[in-house]
Design a protein around this motif. Structure first.
Motif, PDB file in Angstrom:
ATOM      1  N   HIS A  31       0.772  -0.760  -0.687  1.00 28.27           N
ATOM      2  CA  HIS A  31      -0.154  -0.070   0.034  1.00 28.27           C
ATOM      3  C   HIS A  31       0.515   1.354   0.218  1.00 28.27           C
ATOM      4  O   HIS A  31       0.492   2.370  -0.573  1.00 28.27           O
ATOM      5  N   GLY A  46      -7.883   3.541   1.050  1.00 28.94           N
ATOM      6  CA  GLY A  46      -6.297   3.118   2.373  1.00 28.94           C
ATOM      7  C   GLY A  46      -6.040   3.564   3.445  1.00 28.94           C
ATOM      8  O   GLY A  46      -5.152   5.033   2.177  1.00 28.94           O
ATOM      9  N   ARG A 115      -6.575  -4.982   9.899  1.00 28.01           N
ATOM     10  CA  ARG A 115      -7.276  -4.118   8.649  1.00 28.01           C
ATOM     11  C   ARG A 115      -8.452  -4.032   8.785  1.00 28.01           C
ATOM     12  O   ARG A 115      -9.041  -5.218   8.647  1.00 28.01           O
ATOM     13  N   HIS A 116      -9.246  -3.773   8.953  1.00 31.92           N
ATOM     14  CA  HIS A 116     -10.411  -3.121   8.495  1.00 31.92           C
ATOM     15  C   HIS A 116     -11.509  -1.706   8.046  1.00 31.92           C
ATOM     16  O   HIS A 116     -10.702  -0.998   7.581  1.00 31.92           O
ATOM     17  N   ALA A 117     -12.742  -2.506   7.412  1.00 36.58           N
ATOM     18  CA  ALA A 117     -13.071  -2.104   6.638  1.00 36.58           C
ATOM     19  C   ALA A 117     -14.118  -0.050   7.545  1.00 36.58           C
ATOM     20  O   ALA A 117     -14.486  -0.171   9.185  1.00 36.58           O
ATOM     21  N   SER A 125     -13.226   2.800   2.769  1.00 35.35           N
ATOM     22  CA  SER A 125     -11.824   2.736   2.844  1.00 35.35           C
ATOM     23  C   SER A 125     -11.042   2.116   3.963  1.00 35.35           C
ATOM     24  O   SER A 125     -12.790   1.348   4.245  1.00 35.35           O
ATOM     25  N   TRP A 126     -10.172   1.709   3.837  1.00 37.14           N
ATOM     26  CA  TRP A 126      -9.807   0.445   5.159  1.00 37.14           C
ATOM     27  C   TRP A 126      -8.630   1.079   6.119  1.00 37.14           C
ATOM     28  O   TRP A 126      -7.891   2.182   5.423  1.00 37.14           O
ATOM     29  N   HIS A 127      -9.049   1.176   7.102  1.00 39.53           N
ATOM     30  CA  HIS A 127      -7.921   1.588   7.968  1.00 39.53           C
ATOM     31  C   HIS A 127      -6.599  -0.202   8.136  1.00 39.53           C
ATOM     32  O   HIS A 127      -6.610  -0.876   8.385  1.00 39.53           O
ATOM     33  N   LEU A 128      -5.508   0.738   7.801  1.00 36.15           N
ATOM     34  CA  LEU A 128      -4.704   0.129   7.880  1.00 36.15           C
ATOM     35  C   LEU A 128      -3.212   0.122   9.137  1.00 36.15           C
ATOM     36  O   LEU A 128      -2.868   1.080   9.122  1.00 36.15           O
TER      37      LEU A 128
END
Length: 176
Positions: A31, A46, A115-117, A125-128
């Motif tokens: 990413h 993300g 990792r969660h939506a 989006s995604w949080h990494l």
């Protein structure tokens, strides 16, 4: 050093505790290779976030926040900001802001990745999330922030029902 460069450094040098965490580490690195803005909220696919599980001075209780939007108990943390130079600084800043506790002592290395939506953008989006652990000073007093419905200490072995599996894994790794 920029936050992006620090994130690359942290994730490159971090020793993942298991194969699943190592796969996530590689996904986070991909990413960052693809997105120069991959540490910022504006990165729609993300973005890297930083969070902290706060333990009491004895390491047997955890401070969790009842998140005001999703209504579950979570560790403290969130988006990186322009003044953040390192992920560790972002994690510590978020934990201090959301707990109201000065003098938290952050472990220098992350404990796990998650990792969660999320709904940061209309299209999703995604949080990494790069997750750290910090210790509160003895007899620390916390204060609920605007981002929380509640903020409480829980025994690490008795987390509230409204806690997800990622938080349970984080607590388990933090107290191990």
């Amino acid at each position: 050093m920029t936050l992006h460069a620090d994130a690359l450094h942290v994730l490159t040098s971090w020793q993942a505790p298991d194969p699943q965490q190592d796969r996530l580490r590689h996904d986070f690195l991909r990413h960052l290779d693809e997105y120069a803005d991959g540490t910022w909220r504006e990165c729609v696919p993300g973005h890297i976030t930083a969070s902290t599980l706060v333990l009491d001075a004895t390491g047997v209780q955890v401070l969790l926040t009842l998140h005001s939007k999703i209504k579950v108990w979570l560790q403290l943390g969130g988006h990186c900001e322009p003044d953040d130079v390192t992920l560790a600084e972002a994690a510590l800043r978020e934990a201090t802001e959301e707990s109201g506790i000065p003098g938290l002592v952050l472990r220098p290395e992350p404990v796990q990745l998650d990792r969660h939506a999320v709904r940061c953008h209309p299209e999703g989006s995604w949080h990494l999330d790069v997750q750290y652990v910090a210790y509160a000073p003895e007899n620390a007093r916390h204060a609920i922030s605007d981002e929380s419905d509640d903020l409480r200490w829980f025994p690490a072995e008795r987390l509230p029902d409204l806690t997800d599996d990622a938080v349970r894994r984080l607590v388990s790794r933090a107290v191990a």
